[in-house]
Scaffold this motif. Structure first.
Motif: not given
Length: 432
Positions: A230-235, A256-260
């Protein structure tokens, strides 16, 4: 027979001349530096809240009484007080922001006062250890930001969860009694910034977190388990601090999904496994702290290609092999800490031994040549260098030279006096 007056005058000049010359050559005694003028620290130099115009409306009488019950001065315009912020509505103004700080022991939050302050959009409690009470529904509906630092006597997760319209929640240095963060966050669908730190928070990280969040800080608690998807999906997440908990497992590749993301701190947990290569996909990462875990494997070379990285702390892990950073990358960093990795070393043909990294140089097999140096202060582990020690030494030397010149001058003066006394005695004998 006494010597003539002119002879005495000449002898007196000869007596005083070395003393005058010596005094002129001595360094002047230090004078205290002038202190700043009182006008520089006068209240007029600091920005002050603009005074309301004569045409502005007065504060709602109910809110005025509520402020008085909270021991906030109301002798002047309450809306000009630095603890309040009011709107410009008519016929009465209303408070939209209130900060209570360093509360005295007899201040108490009352339901009546809070109901009168139901126009509040922001409420801050700073060092106000008052007893928490139920917030009126009108205040809950209006409130958008709630900050509680070293305030309130133990709050529950259920009590916090009622503030469901918040976009900003900060609870720090307050004991929060709850079975897990999900109890707090269950109904907060509008939340953008979340800080619950040093709150003795237990349980696991929630499996569902609303996607509006840009700031998460759960540092200094007793959270366990692994980092959920759930945390790693917060782009849109820009700040993530999970340090000083009891989290374990591997750092997920989906990080790596946390692009911001700009700030990542997972320090002082029990994370294991390698540093995931997916972190290289985070383009704007500035601060990365993975220290004091059980991470193993080699340091990925992709880290040296992260252009915006300024702070890197990988100390106190089980990392091994040759450190892949060159001198240009190290100089770009503000802080680099690698100590506490006994099997990690650096290529001494690439980096100078003067570069303080807290690890040993490598032998031809890529193993540390000698045991790594003893762990020193954080300043030795960083890539920052300071000339303050050299400046202090030079000042000490300059200060040390002053007394030597004084002693030398006094010695010369005394020697001259003794010599002239002897000379006068001899002259007086010759004139008889």
């Amino acid at each position: 027979m006494t010597p003539p007056a002119p002879s005495l005058f000449i002898l007196l000049l000869l007596l005083l001349f070395p003393v005058i010359i010596t005094s002129a050559t001595l360094p002047p005694s230090p004078t205290p530096s002038p202190t700043s003028s009182p006008s520089h620290s006068s209240p007029s130099s600091s920005p002050s809240s603009p005074s309301p115009s004569s045409s502005s409306s007065s504060l709602d009488p109910k809110q005025l009484r509520a402020l008085q019950s909270l021991n906030i001065p109301t002798s002047k315009d309450p809306c000009s007080h630095n603890a309040t912020l009011c709107d410009s509505s008519k016929p009465f103004r209303h408070i939209i922001s209130l900060r209570l700080s360093n509360c005295s022991s007899y201040v108490a939050l009352s339901y009546t006062a809070l109901k009168s302050l139901s126009t509040l959009q922001s409420l801050q409690l700073l060092n106000c250890p008052v007893t928490p009470i139920r917030f009126p529904p009108e205040l809950i509906a209006s409130l958008r930001s709630f900050t509680c630092v070293k305030s309130l006597h133990k709050v529950s997760g259920v009590w916090l969860s009622r503030l469901e319209n918040l976009t900003d929640l900060t609870v720090s240095d307050v004991q929060v009694k709850t079975s897990g963060p999900y109890v707090i966050l269950g109904r907060m669908n509008k939340l953008r910034s979340l800080t619950v730190s040093r709150a003795n928070l237990t349980g696991n990280l929630p499996k569902y977190i609303h996607s509006n969040l840009t700031h998460i800080d759960f540092s200094g608690n007793q959270l366990k388990g692994s980092i959920p998807a759930s945390i790693t999906m917060l782009d849109g997440l820009e700040f993530l601090n999970l340090s000083s908990n009891a989290l374990h497992g591997e750092i997920p590749a989906s990080m790596g999904n946390l692009i911001s993301l700009k700030n990542l701190s997972l320090a002082s947990n029990s994370f294991s496994g390698p540093i995931p290569g997916s972190i290289s996909a985070i383009p704007g990462l500035v601060h990365m702290d993975l220290s004091s875990n059980q991470l193993n494997g080699t340091i990925p070379s992709f880290i040296s290609h992260m252009r915006n990285l300024k702070y890197l702390n990988l100390a106190n892990n089980n990392l091994r092999g040759v450190m892949p950073f060159n001198s240009s990358f190290i100089k770009k960093l503000t802080v680099l800490k690698l100590s506490g990795n006994s099997n990690l070393c650096y290529n001494h043909t690439v980096l100078s031994s003067k570069t303080k990294l807290g690890i040993a140089p490598c032998d031809k097999y890529g193993m540390p040549m000698s045991p790594p140096p003893a762990k020193e202060s954080s300043a030795d582990d960083s890539s920052d260098y300071s000339d303050s020690d050299e400046d202090d030494n030079s000042r000490k030397k300059e200060h040390h030279h002053g007394p030597n010149k004084v002693v030398l001058g006094v010695a010369i003066a005394l020697s001259s006096i003794v010599f002239l006394i002897i000379f006068l005695i001899l002259c007086s004998k010759c004139c008889r």
